[in-house]
Each structure stands twice: as structure tokens, then as C-alpha cells.
Design a protein around this motif. Structure first.
Motif, mmCIF file in Angstrom:
data_model
loop_
_atom_site.group_PDB
_atom_site.id
_atom_site.type_symbol
_atom_site.label_atom_id
_atom_site.label_comp_id
_atom_site.label_asym_id
_atom_site.label_seq_id
_atom_site.Cartn_x
_atom_site.Cartn_y
_atom_site.Cartn_z
ATOM 1 N N ASN A 66 6.070 7.759 -3.921
ATOM 2 C CA ASN A 66 6.016 6.578 -3.065
ATOM 3 C C ASN A 66 6.066 5.289 -3.877
ATOM 4 O OD1 ASN A 66 5.931 8.123 -0.731
ATOM 5 N ND2 ASN A 66 3.706 8.244 -0.748
ATOM 6 N N ASN A 85 -6.917 8.653 -7.226
ATOM 7 C CA ASN A 85 -6.182 9.138 -6.059
ATOM 8 C C ASN A 85 -4.703 9.404 -6.339
ATOM 9 O OD1 ASN A 85 -8.465 8.931 -4.419
ATOM 10 N ND2 ASN A 85 -8.052 6.781 -3.994
ATOM 11 N N GLY A 119 -2.310 11.833 3.727
ATOM 12 C CA GLY A 119 -2.344 10.423 4.117
ATOM 13 C C GLY A 119 -3.733 9.819 4.175
ATOM 14 N N THR A 120 -4.713 10.526 3.646
ATOM 15 C CA THR A 120 -6.081 10.020 3.675
ATOM 16 C C THR A 120 -6.393 9.092 2.500
ATOM 17 O OG1 THR A 120 -6.861 11.990 2.512
ATOM 18 C CG2 THR A 120 -6.952 12.030 4.930
ATOM 19 N N ARG A 121 -5.556 9.087 1.497
ATOM 20 C CA ARG A 121 -5.769 8.236 0.312
ATOM 21 C C ARG A 121 -4.589 7.291 0.148
ATOM 22 N NH1 ARG A 121 -10.947 9.560 -1.198
ATOM 23 N NH2 ARG A 121 -11.176 11.805 -1.244
ATOM 24 N N SER A 122 -4.884 6.078 -0.277
ATOM 25 C CA SER A 122 -3.819 5.111 -0.544
ATOM 26 C C SER A 122 -4.183 4.274 -1.761
ATOM 27 C CB SER A 122 -3.566 4.216 0.671
ATOM 28 O OG SER A 122 -4.721 3.458 0.958
ATOM 29 N N GLY A 169 2.068 10.233 -4.638
ATOM 30 C CA GLY A 169 1.802 8.805 -4.832
ATOM 31 C C GLY A 169 2.830 8.185 -5.762
ATOM 32 N N GLN A 197 0.965 5.573 0.070
ATOM 33 C CA GLN A 197 0.218 6.782 0.383
ATOM 34 C C GLN A 197 0.108 7.596 -0.896
ATOM 35 O OE1 GLN A 197 1.735 8.939 3.754
ATOM 36 N NE2 GLN A 197 0.937 10.880 2.973
ATOM 37 N N ASN A 208 -1.619 10.742 -1.195
ATOM 38 C CA ASN A 208 -1.692 12.196 -1.065
ATOM 39 C C ASN A 208 -0.942 12.649 0.172
ATOM 40 O OD1 ASN A 208 -3.429 11.445 0.967
ATOM 41 N ND2 ASN A 208 -5.183 12.600 0.215
ATOM 42 N N LYS A 244 0.856 -1.178 0.000
ATOM 43 C CA LYS A 244 0.000 0.000 0.000
ATOM 44 C C LYS A 244 0.892 1.228 0.000
ATOM 45 C CE LYS A 244 -4.428 -0.188 1.893
ATOM 46 N NZ LYS A 244 -5.378 -0.189 2.959
#
Length: 103
Positions: free
Chosen positions: A86, A78, A10-13, A83, A5, A7, A3
Motif C-alpha cells: 500500500n 504494524n 484492515g484493523t491496523r493503519s 502495508g 492499511q 494488515n 493513511k
């Protein structure tokens, strides 16, 4: 399954599978993508999208894994610059751990 992150808050993955990472490796999608300044932002994400779109147009319907990567990760609603940053970090880590198993 991994998984990342997607955004800054950290609310979207986004979930990444080994198949997604294998597809990135197969097409060398991340090689040469980042500029010499090393900054990964929305412009780099757009560059990746254009590269993948070109691959899909040159071989329409031939690689389901590439299409899955696009739908699940690259064109995910997202997916933002952070992203992608990451994803690049995950890919580097993944490729180092899988390099030993290939040899």
C-alpha cells in the motif's frame, strides 16, 4: 497526511506524511526494490529494512527525515507486507501528482 492499511484485515493503519514520501523520493528507497514477479511481501519489506539500515549506518545522525521515516513507517510495529504494498501504491500516486508541480 495519508493513511495506509497495514494488515489484511484492515484493523491496523499507518499515517504517512508528505515528508515521509519526500524522503522515499530523496533516497530512491522503492526503486529496484520489487522483484520481476511484482510480488510485495515480507521478504521485500526485510530488503527495504536492510537498505535503510545501511543508509543510516553510513551517515549516522545526519538525516532526521530518514530516521523519522524509519521510526514512523518502515520499522512501525504494524508494518507488514501488505502495508508496504500500500505504501508503494501511495508513493506511485503521490509521485505522479507531484511530478506536475515540479515542472
Amino acid at each position: 497526511m495519508y493513511k495506509i492499511q497495514a494488515n489484511a484485515s484492515g484493523t491496523r493503519s499507518i499515517e504517512i506524511t508528505d515528508c515521509h514520501l519526500e524522503t522515499i523520493k530523496k533516497y530512491s528507497l522503492l526503486s529496484g526494490l520489487v522483484n520481476s514477479n511484482g510480488i510485495i511481501d515480507e521478504d521485500i519489506l526485510d530488503k527495504l529494512k536492510f537498505n535503510v539500515r545501511g543508509l543510516l549506518e553510513s551517515e549516522p545522525g545526519k538525516d532526521k527525515d530518514l530516521l523519522d521515516l524509519c521510526l514512523d513507517v518502515i520499522y512501525n510495529q504494524n508494518m507488514k507486507g501488505i502495508g508496504l504494498k500500500n505504501l508503494v501504491a501511495l508513493y506511485k500516486e503521490w509521485s505522479l501528482s507531484h511530478q506536475d508541480t515540479e515542472e
